[in-house]
Design a protein around this motif. Sequence first.
Motif, PDB file in Angstrom:
ATOM      1  N   VAL A 110     -15.230 -20.398 -59.854  1.00  0.00           N
ATOM      2  CA  VAL A 110     -14.897 -20.986 -58.551  1.00  0.00           C
ATOM      3  C   VAL A 110     -16.100 -20.889 -57.615  1.00  0.00           C
ATOM      4  CG1 VAL A 110     -13.459 -20.718 -56.479  1.00  0.00           C
ATOM      5  CG2 VAL A 110     -12.406 -20.600 -58.739  1.00  0.00           C
ATOM      6  N   VAL A 124      -5.465 -25.188 -52.050  1.00  0.00           N
ATOM      7  CA  VAL A 124      -4.326 -25.690 -52.835  1.00  0.00           C
ATOM      8  C   VAL A 124      -3.960 -24.732 -53.976  1.00  0.00           C
ATOM      9  CG1 VAL A 124      -3.488 -27.558 -54.301  1.00  0.00           C
ATOM     10  CG2 VAL A 124      -4.825 -28.076 -52.249  1.00  0.00           C
ATOM     11  N   LEU A 125      -4.936 -24.351 -54.769  1.00  0.00           N
ATOM     12  CA  LEU A 125      -4.609 -23.536 -55.935  1.00  0.00           C
ATOM     13  C   LEU A 125      -4.393 -22.069 -55.575  1.00  0.00           C
ATOM     14  CD1 LEU A 125      -6.881 -24.970 -58.757  1.00  0.00           C
ATOM     15  CD2 LEU A 125      -4.614 -25.670 -58.006  1.00  0.00           C
ATOM     16  N   TYR A 131      -0.726 -30.643 -50.338  1.00  0.00           N
ATOM     17  CA  TYR A 131      -1.899 -31.513 -50.148  1.00  0.00           C
ATOM     18  C   TYR A 131      -2.078 -31.916 -48.685  1.00  0.00           C
ATOM     19  CZ  TYR A 131      -2.178 -32.280 -55.242  1.00  0.00           C
ATOM     20  OH  TYR A 131      -2.317 -32.137 -56.591  1.00  0.00           O
ATOM     21  N   THR A 146      -7.470 -35.007 -53.044  1.00  0.00           N
ATOM     22  CA  THR A 146      -7.053 -34.993 -54.450  1.00  0.00           C
ATOM     23  C   THR A 146      -8.228 -35.298 -55.371  1.00  0.00           C
ATOM     24  OG1 THR A 146      -6.251 -37.261 -54.232  1.00  0.00           O
ATOM     25  CG2 THR A 146      -4.627 -35.509 -54.047  1.00  0.00           C
ATOM     26  N   LEU A 149     -10.155 -32.151 -55.681  1.00  0.00           N
ATOM     27  CA  LEU A 149      -9.378 -31.204 -56.471  1.00  0.00           C
ATOM     28  C   LEU A 149      -9.477 -31.529 -57.961  1.00  0.00           C
ATOM     29  CD1 LEU A 149      -7.721 -28.869 -55.446  1.00  0.00           C
ATOM     30  CD2 LEU A 149      -5.739 -30.375 -55.313  1.00  0.00           C
ATOM     31  N   ALA A 150      -9.389 -32.825 -58.267  1.00  0.00           N
ATOM     32  CA  ALA A 150      -9.445 -33.245 -59.668  1.00  0.00           C
ATOM     33  C   ALA A 150     -10.814 -32.923 -60.261  1.00  0.00           C
ATOM     34  CB  ALA A 150      -9.152 -34.746 -59.771  1.00  0.00           C
ATOM     35  N   ARG A 153     -11.159 -29.188 -60.783  1.00  0.00           N
ATOM     36  CA  ARG A 153     -10.421 -28.714 -61.951  1.00  0.00           C
ATOM     37  C   ARG A 153     -11.152 -29.035 -63.243  1.00  0.00           C
ATOM     38  NH1 ARG A 153      -4.634 -29.674 -59.298  1.00  0.00           N
ATOM     39  NH2 ARG A 153      -3.519 -27.918 -60.212  1.00  0.00           N
ATOM     40  N   LEU A 156     -13.942 -26.561 -63.521  1.00  0.00           N
ATOM     41  CA  LEU A 156     -13.456 -25.222 -63.872  1.00  0.00           C
ATOM     42  C   LEU A 156     -13.059 -25.163 -65.344  1.00  0.00           C
ATOM     43  CD1 LEU A 156     -11.220 -24.257 -60.804  1.00  0.00           C
ATOM     44  CD2 LEU A 156     -13.468 -23.357 -61.390  1.00  0.00           C
ATOM     45  N   GLN A 157     -12.375 -26.225 -65.766  1.00  0.00           N
ATOM     46  CA  GLN A 157     -11.941 -26.293 -67.159  1.00  0.00           C
ATOM     47  C   GLN A 157     -13.155 -26.208 -68.092  1.00  0.00           C
ATOM     48  OE1 GLN A 157      -8.235 -27.442 -67.389  1.00  0.00           O
ATOM     49  NE2 GLN A 157      -8.596 -25.910 -68.980  1.00  0.00           N
TER      50      GLN A 157
END
Lengths: 171, 233
Positions: A110, A124-125, A131, A146, A149-150, A153, A156-157
Amino acid sequence: MTSATDVLRRELGPLLPRLRRFARALTRHREDADDLVQLAVERALLRADQWQIGTRLDSWIFRIMQNAWIDEMRARSRYQQTFVDEALGEHVGVSTTEAHIDAIAVRKAVSKLGDEQRAAVALVLVEGLPYKEAAEVLGIPIGTLTSRLARARESLQATLSAASAPLEKRT
Amino acid sequence: MTIADDELMAYADGELDAQRRSEIELALRDDAHLAQRLRAHQAMRARVRAAFDDELTEPMAPGVLQALEARQHPEASNDPSWGWRRWGGIAASLAIGLLIGRTLPPPSGAPIDWQTNEVVAGGALERALSTQLASAATEITPLRVPISFVDRSGRYCRAFQADRQAGVACRSEDRWVVQALVVDTPASAASGALRQAGSALPSMLLDEIDARIVGVPLNSAQETSARESGWRR
């Protein structure tokens, strides 16, 4: 007489740990985070009359913090003084449980996100804001939130799935 | 039915309305790949949240608790971190370099004493910081000390200013540790910018003070008693 400030003071107390958690995610630095929380508390108390009862207090303070931090970053970049601390990825006390090892990896991932994505993730997380609230804190449209955020993610993934391979071998 | 990743993410975040939610749940039943993508979003959400959870139980910093408890003085109606600028005069916009703490290069000699980890005020600077009162300044001295304040770690700090440099020093035990120093560069010296600015502190230094100050600068009574206590708190 109970003033707006007294009400606010009472409501703010239980929120402090969450404010600090958000501040740490924003600043990636423990002392900066404490300073930011302190500044936000001072400002909130001075502007107690601007908080509308019935609206979320956490969102309101998060917005104060976000704005204060942006100002601070601007001020620092004026004299090329930026601190990026690895402390966010560290943990006080030594622990080797899997949960702790994972927490360290996640926090580190992060902390490597850009400022905008990191703020979205924190709101958000981590803080669990809807939102709409998170977008208001950041002063951006929901669509922008969003998409940040996408992208966060995905990143991070990617970081965490790459990092988890050696980690699994260790245990 | 195709479901975009953004929508799946919104589902995991609990952001969809009931109708869209049930449509997606229907699709999830016979699409193992979709279900897997959703699980990844849900797992990431839970994992990130859990990673930050244990920070909630750490004790809060004393400064934060004090800020919550502090009663505001009626006259302090302005934002505390900015209100003090009244005392600092109008900020000059200068071409200057700001050197902070241990990044200072070793100076050629007094009034600053270079030590391993900190820059300690010596000589005339040390004397001015310890004895001159901002509130009692009546004449132009080579070294001026225009602002005294308490910083966030509870120390007394003082802004100082000479012809070619200005800075902030904070009291640490029995010495004044220079926290920030603004030096007139050749470019700004040529224009005499710092000199012309007169008693105003450079804006970079005002920003430095902003970042450190708690409340407003000391008034003359507070300053006098601080001096009497040897600038210890």
